[in-house]
Design an enzyme around this catalytic site. Structure first.
Site, PDB file in Angstrom:
ATOM      1  N   ASP A 156       0.618  -1.190   0.234  1.00 11.01           N
ATOM      2  CA  ASP A 156       0.023   0.064   0.116  1.00 11.01           C
ATOM      3  C   ASP A 156       1.147   1.175   0.077  1.00 11.01           C
ATOM      4  OD1 ASP A 156       0.409   0.288   3.019  1.00 11.01           O
ATOM      5  OD2 ASP A 156      -0.726  -1.080   3.341  1.00 11.01           O
ATOM      6  N   ARG A 170       1.202   7.322   0.640  1.00  6.12           N
ATOM      7  CA  ARG A 170       0.389   5.790   1.322  1.00  6.12           C
ATOM      8  C   ARG A 170      -0.753   5.562   0.346  1.00  6.12           C
ATOM      9  NH1 ARG A 170      -2.141   3.048   3.577  1.00  6.12           N
ATOM     10  NH2 ARG A 170      -1.744   1.427   4.957  1.00  6.12           N
ATOM     11  N   ASP A 175      -5.433  -1.105   3.403  1.00  2.00           N
ATOM     12  CA  ASP A 175      -4.160  -1.797   4.725  1.00  2.00           C
ATOM     13  C   ASP A 175      -3.883  -2.852   3.923  1.00  2.00           C
ATOM     14  OD1 ASP A 175      -2.515  -1.794   6.505  1.00  2.00           O
ATOM     15  OD2 ASP A 175      -3.625  -2.718   7.375  1.00  2.00           O
ATOM     16  N   THR A 176      -2.566  -3.136   3.569  1.00  2.00           N
ATOM     17  CA  THR A 176      -2.362  -4.298   3.486  1.00  2.00           C
ATOM     18  C   THR A 176      -1.488  -5.023   4.259  1.00  2.00           C
ATOM     19  OG1 THR A 176      -0.362  -3.481   2.197  1.00  2.00           O
ATOM     20  CG2 THR A 176      -2.623  -4.235   0.705  1.00  2.00           C
ATOM     21  N   GLU A 178       1.901  -6.626   6.578  1.00  2.00           N
ATOM     22  CA  GLU A 178       3.628  -6.096   6.645  1.00  2.00           C
ATOM     23  C   GLU A 178       4.248  -6.965   6.303  1.00  2.00           C
ATOM     24  OE1 GLU A 178       4.251  -3.111   7.165  1.00  2.00           O
ATOM     25  OE2 GLU A 178       1.711  -2.225   7.921  1.00  2.00           O
ATOM     26  N   ARG A 222       4.372  10.909   4.559  1.00  7.80           N
ATOM     27  CA  ARG A 222       3.984  10.598   3.230  1.00  7.80           C
ATOM     28  C   ARG A 222       3.270  11.704   2.706  1.00  7.80           C
ATOM     29  NH1 ARG A 222       4.289   4.117   5.125  1.00  7.80           N
ATOM     30  NH2 ARG A 222       2.744   5.134   7.023  1.00  7.80           N
TER      31      ARG A 222
END
Length: 375
Positions: A156, A170, A175-176, A178, A222
């Site tokens: 992501d 970002r 959300d993917t 980690e 970001r």
């Protein structure tokens, strides 16, 4: 009354004469080469007749066979030259018919290929029609901004050149799992999400769209953006394929939140990837580690640590609280373990960098650890 009637009739007669003259002129110019050819042959005929009737040479005072015949031969040559100049070329004459013939063949080929797909492989359609191939232009909406991909960071996050500067982007609202966060294991489907993201952002023209509610940067500095490739939403593709979940809803309303939630629900109902394991994807994140956890922790420790003039533990922070830990030196240089960028005291992003911090005493140590200075 008679004069008035004659005047009207005369007016229409004049209009008719003008129309005839105009059409005659048009016809003459459109067939001028034919007239030149006819005059050339007539001149040859008169050149022959002049041997027997010298009086046909009307231009000569002394009308002899030689003068009359020579004059008509010269006229014939002139008319042949004019015919050659005005005659259309073969390519111009047959261009339309050739194109129509090729188009007809292409149509017949397409018709046959519909019934027998195997023929398409050996006879590409492009070779049938001698037409210029048109490239489809991809228009960019006014609310999207062009960017150039530098690197795919994870599932992501990407790095781009935006407005002439390198930026970390970002993805908004997703959300993917980690795979690179210090102090955490590599989570299931993290590598798959990274590969899917990389495939998407490398497949075409990259554009960014920003939210209007003020969410333009996160706490790490970001850029927060909706990301598109050739007009296709990267976030939607990740959600639909089950590589991402909807998350980080801080300042609603968001433009595409309801759409993203629908995409997420579709993947969840199909039990795709992150939704294939019950209890893995939750509202607070992802639970569990992949089989490569041990290797990931070792790699993470190497990335977080800095060697140099002393113990590595003196220069790395605790990812749980990110408190300053390089008390043995005065450098107080912050490195972000995600972006691999370090910030010097006084840098605009120094105080905004609060998580995933790796501390350094000198810039030399930071560069040796693979970090680069903030721009």
């Amino acid at each position: 009354m008679k004069k008035a009637g004659f005047g009207c009739l005369g007016f229409f007669v004049v209009l008719a004469v003008i129309a005839v003259v105009i059409n005659a002129v048009k016809f003459l110019f459109s067939h001028i080469n034919g007239f030149f050819l006819a005059f050339a042959f007539l001149s040859l005929l008169f050149a022959f007749l002049s041997f027997f009737f010298p009086r046909l040479g009307f231009w000569a005072k002394k009308k002899t066979k030689f003068s009359s015949s020579t004059g008509y031969f010269i006229l014939a040559i002139i008319f042949f030259i004019l015919f050659g100049i005005t005659a259309p070329t073969q390519d111009t004459t047959h261009q339309k018919s050739d194109y129509q013939t090729a188009a007809t063949k292409a149509k017949n080929t397409a018709g046959k290929s519909g019934s027998n797909p195997k023929e398409d492989k050996s006879k590409p359609a492009e070779a049938a029609v001698p037409a210029v191939k048109k490239h489809k232009k991809i228009s960019t909406p006014s609310n999207q901004h062009a960017a150039t991909l530098v690197e795919t960071v994870d599932g992501d996050t990407i790095k781009v050149i935006y407005k002439g500067k390198e930026k970390t982007v970002r993805y908004l609202l997703v959300d993917t799992p980690e795979e690179k966060k210090p102090g955490t294991c590599v989570q299931p489907y993290a590598v798959s999400a990274y590969n899917k993201n990389k495939q998407l952002v490398n497949s075409g023209k990259l554009t960014l769209e920003f939210e209007t509610n003020g969410d333009t940067r996160d706490k790490y500095g970001r850029l927060l953006a909706y990301v598109y490739v050739n007009g296709k939403s990267v976030q939607e593709e990740l959600l639909k394929d089950g590589y991402a979940r909807v998350a980080y809803i801080y300042h609603p309303p968001y433009k595409y939140l309801s759409k993203y939630e629908k995409d997420e629900k579709i993947a969840e109902n199909k039990h795709l990837h992150i939704w294939s394991q019950k209890g893995y994807a939750t509202d607070s994140g992802f639970n569990g580690c992949s089989k490569s956890t041990a290797a990931a922790k070792s790699s993470s420790a190497k990335q977080s640590g800095t060697s140099g003039a002393g113990s590595s533990s003196a220069y790395q922070n605790n990812p749980a609280d990110d408190q300053e830990s390089n008390m043995v030196c005065k450098g107080k240089i912050k490195g972000n373990a995600n972006s691999k960028i370090y910030h010097l005291p006084g840098n605009p992003y120094y105080n905004r960098t609060k998580d995933n911090i790796v501390w350094f005493c000198t810039e030399a140590q930071a560069k040796k650890a693979g970090y680069r200075p903030s721009k």
